[in-house]
Design a protein around this motif. Structure first.
Motif, PDB file in Angstrom:
ATOM      1  N   TRP A  34      14.694  -5.598  -9.160  1.00 57.37           N
ATOM      2  CA  TRP A  34      13.924  -4.433  -9.580  1.00 57.37           C
ATOM      3  C   TRP A  34      14.456  -4.019 -10.950  1.00 57.37           C
ATOM      4  O   TRP A  34      15.629  -3.659 -11.075  1.00 57.37           O
ATOM      5  N   VAL A  35      13.614  -4.088 -11.946  1.00 60.87           N
ATOM      6  CA  VAL A  35      14.022  -3.790 -13.316  1.00 60.87           C
ATOM      7  C   VAL A  35      13.526  -2.399 -13.691  1.00 60.87           C
ATOM      8  O   VAL A  35      12.330  -2.173 -13.816  1.00 60.87           O
ATOM      9  N   THR A  81      10.553  -7.501 -10.924  1.00 53.26           N
ATOM     10  CA  THR A  81       9.438  -6.557 -11.016  1.00 53.26           C
ATOM     11  C   THR A  81       9.911  -5.345 -11.805  1.00 53.26           C
ATOM     12  O   THR A  81      10.962  -4.778 -11.489  1.00 53.26           O
ATOM     13  N   VAL A  82       9.148  -4.977 -12.824  1.00 56.36           N
ATOM     14  CA  VAL A  82       9.476  -3.773 -13.591  1.00 56.36           C
ATOM     15  C   VAL A  82       8.952  -2.548 -12.850  1.00 56.36           C
ATOM     16  O   VAL A  82       7.849  -2.568 -12.321  1.00 56.36           O
ATOM     17  N   VAL A  83       9.798  -1.520 -12.782  1.00 54.98           N
ATOM     18  CA  VAL A  83       9.344  -0.259 -12.179  1.00 54.98           C
ATOM     19  C   VAL A  83       9.654   0.883 -13.139  1.00 54.98           C
ATOM     20  O   VAL A  83      10.610   0.806 -13.932  1.00 54.98           O
ATOM     21  N   ALA A  84       8.851   1.941 -13.059  1.00 52.16           N
ATOM     22  CA  ALA A  84       9.142   3.139 -13.850  1.00 52.16           C
ATOM     23  C   ALA A  84      10.466   3.727 -13.368  1.00 52.16           C
ATOM     24  O   ALA A  84      10.790   3.658 -12.179  1.00 52.16           O
ATOM     25  N   ASP A  85      11.226   4.267 -14.288  1.00 55.53           N
ATOM     26  CA  ASP A  85      12.539   4.806 -13.927  1.00 55.53           C
ATOM     27  C   ASP A  85      12.446   5.755 -12.730  1.00 55.53           C
ATOM     28  O   ASP A  85      13.304   5.754 -11.853  1.00 55.53           O
ATOM     29  N   ASN A  86      11.403   6.568 -12.720  1.00 56.22           N
ATOM     30  CA  ASN A  86      11.295   7.596 -11.693  1.00 56.22           C
ATOM     31  C   ASN A  86      11.011   7.052 -10.303  1.00 56.22           C
ATOM     32  O   ASN A  86      11.073   7.799  -9.328  1.00 56.22           O
ATOM     33  N   SER A  87      10.681   5.774 -10.187  1.00 60.29           N
ATOM     34  CA  SER A  87      10.352   5.243  -8.861  1.00 60.29           C
ATOM     35  C   SER A  87      11.582   4.681  -8.137  1.00 60.29           C
ATOM     36  O   SER A  87      11.489   4.294  -6.970  1.00 60.29           O
ATOM     37  N   CYS A  88      12.723   4.661  -8.806  1.00 63.89           N
ATOM     38  CA  CYS A  88      13.874   3.960  -8.220  1.00 63.89           C
ATOM     39  C   CYS A  88      14.400   4.634  -6.949  1.00 63.89           C
ATOM     40  O   CYS A  88      14.787   3.965  -5.986  1.00 63.89           O
ATOM     41  N   GLY A  89      14.427   5.969  -6.935  1.00 66.03           N
ATOM     42  CA  GLY A  89      14.903   6.670  -5.742  1.00 66.03           C
ATOM     43  C   GLY A  89      14.027   6.370  -4.530  1.00 66.03           C
ATOM     44  O   GLY A  89      14.526   6.099  -3.436  1.00 66.03           O
ATOM     45  N   GLN A  90      12.737   6.379  -4.739  1.00 62.27           N
ATOM     46  CA  GLN A  90      11.806   6.107  -3.638  1.00 62.27           C
ATOM     47  C   GLN A  90      11.971   4.675  -3.115  1.00 62.27           C
ATOM     48  O   GLN A  90      11.931   4.435  -1.910  1.00 62.27           O
ATOM     49  N   LEU A  91      12.188   3.726  -4.030  1.00 64.22           N
ATOM     50  CA  LEU A  91      12.407   2.337  -3.586  1.00 64.22           C
ATOM     51  C   LEU A  91      13.665   2.237  -2.727  1.00 64.22           C
ATOM     52  O   LEU A  91      13.697   1.537  -1.719  1.00 64.22           O
ATOM     53  N   MET A  92      14.701   2.952  -3.126  1.00 62.81           N
ATOM     54  CA  MET A  92      15.943   2.918  -2.336  1.00 62.81           C
ATOM     55  C   MET A  92      15.703   3.547  -0.966  1.00 62.81           C
ATOM     56  O   MET A  92      16.145   3.036   0.060  1.00 62.81           O
ATOM     57  N   ARG A  93      15.001   4.654  -0.952  1.00 59.35           N
ATOM     58  CA  ARG A  93      14.759   5.363   0.304  1.00 59.35           C
ATOM     59  C   ARG A  93      13.928   4.520   1.262  1.00 59.35           C
ATOM     60  O   ARG A  93      14.089   4.571   2.474  1.00 59.35           O
ATOM     61  N   ARG A  94      13.053   3.698   0.688  1.00 54.40           N
ATOM     62  CA  ARG A  94      12.157   2.851   1.488  1.00 54.40           C
ATOM     63  C   ARG A  94      12.850   1.607   2.023  1.00 54.40           C
ATOM     64  O   ARG A  94      12.269   0.813   2.733  1.00 54.40           O
ATOM     65  N   GLY A  95      14.104   1.385   1.612  1.00 52.68           N
ATOM     66  CA  GLY A  95      14.840   0.208   2.094  1.00 52.68           C
ATOM     67  C   GLY A  95      14.564  -1.044   1.279  1.00 52.68           C
ATOM     68  O   GLY A  95      14.824  -2.162   1.737  1.00 52.68           O
ATOM     69  N   ALA A  96      14.022  -0.876   0.065  1.00 51.65           N
ATOM     70  CA  ALA A  96      13.645  -2.043  -0.736  1.00 51.65           C
ATOM     71  C   ALA A  96      14.753  -2.509  -1.680  1.00 51.65           C
ATOM     72  O   ALA A  96      14.535  -3.413  -2.481  1.00 51.65           O
TER      73      ALA A  96
END
Ligand code: MRU
Length: 375
Positions: free
Chosen positions: A201-202, A227-242
């Motif tokens: 996750w970039v 996969t590039v993600v917006a900076d602000n999406s990183c917390g949600q990805l972590m919370r989702r177990g990704a």
């Protein structure tokens, strides 16, 4: 799945894909660097001919990333001494190079390494010895990053995960930020070469987008899924177990284990802790500032507000264009780095092994450095 297999002498990249960020052109006697402000759209090498061009390359971020800034400055000082080897010029050229970027301590480390090698010499010998020292620092950076890759790989192999290992990174801590391999990306490249399925996750890394422009480009060249993600999406990805772990670099590490890295790193460390995800920081010894007791002592570079208020991309004709994002009278604040407290760091991954991010852990690292050569 647990990844335990030992890698067979990893090929890293195919000869076609393999590049380095800075090379010495023996024929012309000039250093060439990739102009990183042109990536990912154009791969352009530029020659650094004189002290002005070295200072320009570092301050405008044609070269960037803590280790590469240091190596570039070392060659810049060598170039300056080849023109004028006097002690006055040694001091003046060092001061100019040192002022180009304030946070990455590798800059000071590299300049002091070159100055220490030549200071006591007859001026007539300084240029040649300075160049040889810069070449040694470059070779040492490559070897250190490769070892960081080996030690980081061991940590990745110990992670439990069901499918591909999902690693999140921020900014660019790959070979573009060093000479070869990178720091945070070195374990990723070694894992990929060892046949371990990885996905990165970039984080795009506003405002300059080093994640999207540099890290994604590097990983794609090497065939590493990302996969590039917006900076602000990183917390949600972590919370989702990704996300199985976060792996970032460092521009300066304090003696208590606090880590200074690209702005936004701290938020990722907080989210990683809240979600029980390992947060690893990969760094060479040259990034440790033993004089900084804590991260509070680290100078944070403030860059032009235009980096926040504009975005640069290609227009419909493929020409680079800066676009205004905000109303003309909008003010912006642009600190380029932040400090992540040591207690949020799971481990510091160095060329000497992995260490606890704490005064005690860094004390053990320091004792190892002084008692033996890198393992
Ligand atoms: O402003 P930059 O692009 O020079 O910042 C680079 C980073 O923050 C990297 O993460 C850091 O230098 C570690 S690189 C090996």
């Amino acid at each position: 799945m647990k990844y335990r297999s030992a890698p067979e002498a990893p090929a890293f990249l195919s000869p076609i894909a393999k590049l380095c960020s800075l090379r010495w052109n023996a024929a012309s006697g000039v250093v060439e660097v990739i102009d990183q402000t042109r990536l990912p759209h154009t791969l352009r090498w530029c020659e650094l001919q004189d002290l002005d061009s070295y200072c320009h390359a570092i301050s405008t971020m044609q070269v960037r990333g803590a280790p590469l800034i240091g190596i570039t400055a070392a060659f810049g000082l060598a170039q300056a001494l080849s023109m004028d080897p006097s002690t006055e010029h040694l001091q003046a050229a060092s001061a100019r190079l040192l002022a180009t970027r304030p946070t990455a301590v590798n800059l000071r480390w590299a300049l002091e390494s070159v100055a220490a090698a030549v200071r006591e010499l007859d001026p007539a010998d300084r240029g040649e010895v300075a160049l040889a020292t810069a070449q040694q620092l470059r070779a040492r950076d490559i070897a250190s990053c490769s070892r960081i890759g080996d030690h980081g790989l061991a940590l990745l192999q110990a992670l439990e995960c069901a499918g591909p290992l999902n690693i999140m990174t921020h900014c660019n801590a790959g070979w573009l930020a060093t000479v070869e391999w990178g720091t945070a990306l070195a374990p990723v490249y070694k894992a990929h070469a060892a046949g371990i399925p990885v996905h990165v996750w970039v984080s795009e890394t506003r405002p300059r987008n080093q994640g999207m422009n540099l890290t994604a480009w590097e990983l794609q060249r090497a065939g590493v899924p990302c996969t590039v993600v917006a900076d602000n999406s990183c917390g949600q990805l972590m919370r989702r177990g990704a996300v199985d772990c976060v792996l970032v670099g460092s521009d300066r590490t304090a003696a208590n284990g606090d880590v200074c890295n690209k702005i936004g790193t701290y938020l990722k460390a907080l989210a990683a802790r809240a979600n029980d995800i390992p947060f690893y920081v990969a760094l060479p010894e040259s990034t440790i500032d033993w004089h900084c007791a804590s991260g509070d002592d680290i100078p944070i570079e403030e860059r032009d507000q235009a980096e926040v208020l504009t975005v640069t991309g290609l227009d419909h004709a493929g020409r680079p264009q800066a676009l205004a994002l905000a109303a003309g009278d909008t003010l912006a604040h642009n600190p380029a780095f932040d400090v992540t407290p040591a207690e949020l760091v799971t481990a510091l991954v160095t060329e000497h092994g992995s260490f606890e991010a704490s005064a005690a852990g860094l004390g053990r690292l320091r004792a190892q450095i002084f008692s033996s050569s890198p393992t």
